[in-house]
Design a protein around this motif. Structure first.
Motif, short mmCIF file in Angstrom:
data_model
loop_
_atom_site.label_atom_id
_atom_site.label_comp_id
_atom_site.label_asym_id
_atom_site.label_seq_id
_atom_site.Cartn_x
_atom_site.Cartn_y
_atom_site.Cartn_z
N SER A 123 0.45 -3.22 1.20
CA SER A 123 -0.01 -4.14 1.94
C SER A 123 -0.41 -4.87 2.28
N LYS A 124 -1.98 -3.96 1.73
CA LYS A 124 -3.57 -4.27 1.32
C LYS A 124 -3.49 -5.22 0.21
N ALA A 125 -2.33 -5.13 -0.51
CA ALA A 125 -2.84 -5.88 -1.96
C ALA A 125 -2.25 -7.68 -1.38
N GLN A 126 -1.19 -6.97 -0.84
CA GLN A 126 -0.95 -8.49 -0.21
C GLN A 126 -1.50 -9.74 0.30
N SER A 127 -1.91 -8.64 1.63
CA SER A 127 -2.88 -9.03 2.59
C SER A 127 -4.35 -9.77 1.15
N ALA A 128 -4.83 -9.26 0.59
CA ALA A 128 -5.66 -9.89 -0.20
C ALA A 128 -5.15 -11.34 -1.03
N ALA A 129 -4.08 -10.64 -1.57
CA ALA A 129 -3.50 -12.85 -1.91
C ALA A 129 -3.53 -13.31 -1.75
N SER A 130 -2.63 -13.02 0.05
CA SER A 130 -3.18 -13.74 0.98
C SER A 130 -4.26 -14.96 1.35
N VAL A 145 -0.63 -6.27 -6.64
CA VAL A 145 0.22 -6.38 -5.83
C VAL A 145 1.95 -6.32 -6.74
N GLU A 146 2.33 -6.56 -8.26
CA GLU A 146 2.76 -6.12 -9.27
C GLU A 146 2.94 -4.83 -9.52
N GLU A 149 3.98 -2.55 -5.94
CA GLU A 149 5.40 -3.26 -6.03
C GLU A 149 6.02 -1.72 -6.45
N GLU A 150 5.34 -1.85 -7.90
CA GLU A 150 6.77 -0.47 -8.63
C GLU A 150 5.69 0.73 -8.72
N LEU A 151 5.14 1.39 -7.74
CA LEU A 151 4.48 2.30 -7.53
C LEU A 151 5.65 2.73 -5.58
N VAL A 152 5.59 1.64 -5.05
CA VAL A 152 6.01 2.01 -3.83
C VAL A 152 7.63 2.82 -4.21
N LYS A 153 8.51 2.01 -5.15
CA LYS A 153 9.78 2.21 -6.15
C LYS A 153 9.96 3.14 -7.03
N ALA A 154 8.71 4.14 -7.36
CA ALA A 154 8.88 5.27 -7.59
C ALA A 154 8.23 5.81 -6.61
N ALA A 155 8.01 5.70 -6.17
CA ALA A 155 7.53 6.63 -4.46
C ALA A 155 9.06 6.80 -3.81
N GLU A 156 10.06 5.71 -3.80
CA GLU A 156 11.02 6.08 -3.32
C GLU A 156 11.71 6.99 -4.32
N SER A 157 11.67 6.59 -5.02
CA SER A 157 12.83 7.34 -6.20
C SER A 157 12.80 8.09 -6.34
N GLY A 158 11.76 8.83 -6.13
CA GLY A 158 11.04 10.43 -6.21
C GLY A 158 11.49 11.23 -5.32
#
Length: 158
Positions: A123-130, A145-146, A149-158
Motif C-alpha cells: 500500500s505504501k509503495a503504491q502510494s509513493a508511486a502515484s 511495488v513489484e 506484490e510478490e511478497l504479498v503473494k508469497a505470504a498468502e501462500s505460506g
C-alpha cells in the motif's frame, strides 16, 4: 536434401535421449546479505524465479547464470521435504560440477512472512508511486511495488 535433414534430426534425437539426469544430490549454497540458509548442502532440486521465467534445477543441469526476480524459491531437500523462501532479487549460478549458488539481495522463509505487513508495504509503495514527483522516484517506487506484490503473494501462500 530431405534425407540429410532427417538423418541430422535422428542423430539429435538420439543424443538428447542419452543425457543422464541423476537422483544424486547436488551441492547447494543459498545466502542473502544477512543470513546463510544452505552452505554446500546436498539437495535434490531447486526451483527459482528468474526474469527469463521460473525454472527447476536438477543435478547435471546445463551450466547457467540467471538473474532472480521477486518470487518464491523452493528447495527440495534430500529427505524429500521442501522449503520455500521469498527472494527479492539476486543471481543464481549453476556450475559444471552440478553445484548451485543462489545469492539473494533479501530472502526470508515464506512461513516467517507477515501478510499484514506485506500488504502495508504494498500500500505504501503504491502510494509513493502515484505521488512521485520525479521519474526516478516513480521508477524506484514501481520497483518496490513489484517486489511488494510478490511478497504479498508469497505470504498468502505460506
Amino acid at each position: 536434401m530431405f534425407a540429410r535433414t532427417a538423418h541430422t534430426l535422428a542423430r539429435q534425437v538420439a543424443r538428447a535421449g542419452t543425457r543422464a539426469y541423476s537422483d544424486a544430490p547436488m551441492a547447494f549454497t543459498f545466502a542473502s546479505q544477512s543470513q546463510v540458509f544452505y552452505k554446500e548442502a546436498n539437495v535434490r532440486q531447486v526451483d527459482v524465479p528468474s526474469f527469463s521465467g521460473s525454472f527447476g534445477i536438477l543435478p547435471s543441469h546445463v551450466p547457467s547464470l540467471a538473474v532472480l526476480k521477486p518470487g518464491v524459491l523452493t528447495v527440495f531437500e534430500e529427505a524429500g521435504t521442501s522449503k520455500k523462501y521469498f527472494v527479492s532479487s539476486g543471481i543464481v549460478t549453476i556450475n559444471q560440477d552440478s553445484s548451485v549458488q543462489v545469492l539473494a539481495e533479501e530472502a526470508a522463509a515464506v512461513e516467517e512472512l507477515d501478510l499484514a505487513s506485506a500488504r502495508d508495504i504494498l500500500s505504501k509503495a503504491q502510494s509513493a508511486a502515484s505521488t512521485a514527483a520525479t521519474e526516478e522516484a516513480k521508477a524506484e517506487a514501481l520497483i518496490t511495488v513489484e517486489v511488494a506484490e510478490e511478497l504479498v503473494k508469497a505470504a498468502e501462500s505460506g
